[in-house]
Design a protein around this motif. Structure first.
Motif, PDB file in Angstrom:
ATOM      1  N   THR A  70       0.744  -1.249   0.242  1.00 52.87           N
ATOM      2  CA  THR A  70      -0.079  -0.063  -0.063  1.00 52.87           C
ATOM      3  C   THR A  70       0.931   1.268  -0.054  1.00 52.87           C
ATOM      4  O   THR A  70       0.547   2.244  -0.613  1.00 52.87           O
ATOM      5  N   THR A  82       2.143   2.580  -3.353  1.00 52.89           N
ATOM      6  CA  THR A  82       1.344   3.397  -4.312  1.00 52.89           C
ATOM      7  C   THR A  82       1.447   5.032  -4.274  1.00 52.89           C
ATOM      8  O   THR A  82       0.855   5.745  -5.179  1.00 52.89           O
ATOM      9  N   LEU A 111     -13.622   2.397  -8.037  1.00 52.34           N
ATOM     10  CA  LEU A 111     -12.922   1.228  -6.822  1.00 52.34           C
ATOM     11  C   LEU A 111     -13.253   0.068  -7.581  1.00 52.34           C
ATOM     12  O   LEU A 111     -12.140  -0.938  -7.648  1.00 52.34           O
ATOM     13  N   THR A 160      -5.850   8.241  -7.308  1.00 52.99           N
ATOM     14  CA  THR A 160      -5.747   7.786  -5.756  1.00 52.99           C
ATOM     15  C   THR A 160      -6.657   6.618  -5.716  1.00 52.99           C
ATOM     16  O   THR A 160      -6.123   5.669  -4.775  1.00 52.99           O
ATOM     17  N   ASN A 161      -7.878   6.866  -6.285  1.00 56.31           N
ATOM     18  CA  ASN A 161      -8.873   5.727  -6.540  1.00 56.31           C
ATOM     19  C   ASN A 161      -8.193   4.351  -7.092  1.00 56.31           C
ATOM     20  O   ASN A 161      -8.334   3.231  -6.363  1.00 56.31           O
ATOM     21  N   CYS A 208      -5.359   3.627  -7.218  1.00 51.29           N
ATOM     22  CA  CYS A 208      -4.014   3.007  -6.666  1.00 51.29           C
ATOM     23  C   CYS A 208      -4.539   1.716  -5.759  1.00 51.29           C
ATOM     24  O   CYS A 208      -3.835   0.886  -5.361  1.00 51.29           O
ATOM     25  N   VAL A 209      -5.773   2.059  -5.262  1.00 56.38           N
ATOM     26  CA  VAL A 209      -6.486   0.875  -4.483  1.00 56.38           C
ATOM     27  C   VAL A 209      -6.459  -0.305  -5.138  1.00 56.38           C
ATOM     28  O   VAL A 209      -6.073  -1.607  -4.767  1.00 56.38           O
ATOM     29  N   CYS A 211      -3.654  -2.875  -5.196  1.00 57.22           N
ATOM     30  CA  CYS A 211      -3.444  -3.651  -4.036  1.00 57.22           C
ATOM     31  C   CYS A 211      -4.444  -4.779  -3.815  1.00 57.22           C
ATOM     32  O   CYS A 211      -4.719  -5.550  -2.912  1.00 57.22           O
ATOM     33  N   THR A 212      -5.461  -5.119  -4.830  1.00 58.52           N
ATOM     34  CA  THR A 212      -6.385  -6.093  -4.689  1.00 58.52           C
ATOM     35  C   THR A 212      -6.373  -6.979  -5.957  1.00 58.52           C
ATOM     36  O   THR A 212      -6.081  -6.584  -7.002  1.00 58.52           O
ATOM     37  N   PHE A 226      -6.514  -0.637   3.537  1.00 62.52           N
ATOM     38  CA  PHE A 226      -7.604  -0.117   2.774  1.00 62.52           C
ATOM     39  C   PHE A 226      -8.510   0.803   3.088  1.00 62.52           C
ATOM     40  O   PHE A 226      -8.629   1.780   2.593  1.00 62.52           O
ATOM     41  N   MET A 249      -6.568   4.212   3.081  1.00 62.57           N
ATOM     42  CA  MET A 249      -6.398   4.780   1.677  1.00 62.57           C
ATOM     43  C   MET A 249      -7.939   5.456   1.430  1.00 62.57           C
ATOM     44  O   MET A 249      -8.038   6.360   0.692  1.00 62.57           O
ATOM     45  N   ILE A 250      -9.068   4.702   1.896  1.00 63.12           N
ATOM     46  CA  ILE A 250     -10.256   5.208   1.348  1.00 63.12           C
ATOM     47  C   ILE A 250     -10.604   6.386   2.207  1.00 63.12           C
ATOM     48  O   ILE A 250     -11.185   7.492   1.612  1.00 63.12           O
TER      49      ILE A 250
END
Length: 430
Positions: free
Chosen positions: A144, A147, A327, A366-367, A369-370, A373-374, A403, A406-407
């Motif tokens: 995380t 990113t 997302l 930014t969105n 980037c999540v 990690c998924t 997560f 980050m949200i």
């Protein structure tokens, strides 16, 4: 939506389920839709792919990729880790802060999240394991934290967004990402703070002011890259594309002549890796440009805009819906095609709501980037598990708090425009 759009969505989804590479899936789905609608599919797809990468601005991408590779192998990570350890290593859970801070510094220099996972994680994960930190926590933190380098400039994905948005200043985007990138890093560090409370973890020894200064001096040549790139662009000395070429020259001097950790014999392999990476990125850009053109001709942006604006007259609700959609997109689509395809769709909506294109670019990046990690296409997650020698199933529980952090950062960036627009406005780039 028209039958062509439904065919595009279904065809693209089926190709992804068949594990077809995403660039190839995008190109094939676009080809089939144009063919089914009676157009000259071969000529149109080839033309749109060629036009999609025919941009002087995009020339910055291979240069930044090459400079990132030189930085990754040039001993920069080790010096940044030493500096970060001198700054925050003495606190409880200090190595976690060191990991995050180093990823922020290295990611901003290299412009690559994957490079940060490999270079920083390759040292920090084993070191944290040895000091008693749980392996899965270490991997989750590294994945995380890496990113943040895509939000803090310079960043390749910002260049892609500028091209997709049309007329958006690359310099403005670079400046807009500074505060949000730091904010994401601080949110991740807050998770580390609460996690470390009550745990008996080995602390790094406190350093004297002279040792702190010494570590800073060793890190200065690496940190200067960001100042050279951003300062040169702001000062009108060179353009963003020329800055990328300057970054390569600077990284070469640093890695080969100053630190001497990259030998001349290593350069052919580095150049080859850079060429392969560039070809993948350009193929994604070309294929995505074709799909974006098809969606535009089918009036999808207008239809989405009308639907979202009809759903509610509350900007808060609409922006939340866009974030949720992005997302979801990020879980199965790489950042580059996602930015190229969905920027023309969502940008008119947010502009109608009064959001600045610079802010939306940072929100979108930014969105997405999540999504790195998924699973199923989380590049950083898979790479981090490989470096940390663990599995996604084991890492996932440790990922959840990060997560959430980050949200939280994403929502703050979405609803507080000043976070993104403050620095650009200071330099007249807002």
């Amino acid at each position: 939506m028209s039958a062509v759009v439904w065919l595009l969505v279904i065809g693209f989804g089926l190709l992804l389920l068949m594990d077809v590479p995403i660039a190839v899936a995008i190109a094939i789905a676009t080809f089939l839709c144009i063919f089914a609608s009676g157009g000259d599919a071969t000529y149109t797809v080839a033309l749109k792919m060629a036009n999609g990468i025919d941009s002087f601005t995009l020339l910055a991408i291979p240069f930044f990729i090459l400079s990132g590779l030189l930085m990754g192998q040039g001993g920069i990570a080790r010096r940044l880790i030493d500096f970060a350890a001198a700054c925050v290593g003495r606190f409880p859970g200090g190595l976690a802060y060191v990991n995050t801070l180093t990823c922020m510094l290295f990611g901003s220099i290299s412009g690559s999240a994957a490079a940060a996972v490999s270079s920083v994680g390759g040292f920090m994960i084993p070191e944290m394991n040895r000091k008693g930190y749980p392996r899965d926590f270490n991997v989750a933190l590294t994945v995380t934290s890496a990113t943040t380098g895509l939000i803090i400039p310079p960043s390749n994905i910002m260049i892609v967004y500028a091209v997709a948005a049309g007329g958006v200043s690359i310099v403005g985007l670079f400046l807009a990402g500074i505060v949000p990138g730091i904010l994401v890093g601080l949110c991740l560090m807050s998770v580390c703070f609460f996690w470390a409370k009550g745990r008996k973890l080995e602390r790094e020894p406190a350093v004297s002011w002279s040792e702190l200064l010494s570590s800073f001096v060793r890190a200065v040549p690496s940190l200067l890259l960001v100042i050279v790139v951003i300062g040169g662009i702001l000062g009108g000395i060179f353009t963003a594309t020329e800055a990328a070429a300057i970054a390569v020259a600077y990284a070469f001097v640093l890695a080969v002549l100053v630190y001497r950790e990259v030998k001349l014999a290593d350069l052919p392999a580095i150049l080859l890796k850079g060429a392969v990476t560039t070809s993948v990125v350009m193929l994604l850009i070309g294929a995505s440009s074709g799909m974006s053109w098809l969606l535009t001709t089918q009036n999808v942006p207008q239809q989405v805009s009308t639907s979202l604006l009809a759903m509610s007259d509350n900007p808060f609700v609409i922006l939340l819906a866009i974030n949720l959609l992005l997302l979801a997109v990020g879980t199965f689509m790489d950042m580059t095609p996602a930015v190229l395809i969905f920027t023309p769709i969502f940008l008119p909506v947010v502009v109608e709501l009064g959001m600045d294109p610079l802010q939306f670019g940072i929100v979108m990046i930014t969105n997405l980037c999540v999504g790195l990690c998924t699973p199923p296409v989380g590049t950083c997650l898979f790479l981090g598990c490989g470096v940390g020698k663990t599995t996604i199933a084991k890492v996932t529980p440790s990922l959840l708090p990060f997560f959430f952090a980050m949200i939280v950062a994403l929502l703050l960036i979405t609803y507080l425009p000043g976070l993104s627009l403050w620095i650009p406005s200071l330099f007249g780039k807002g």
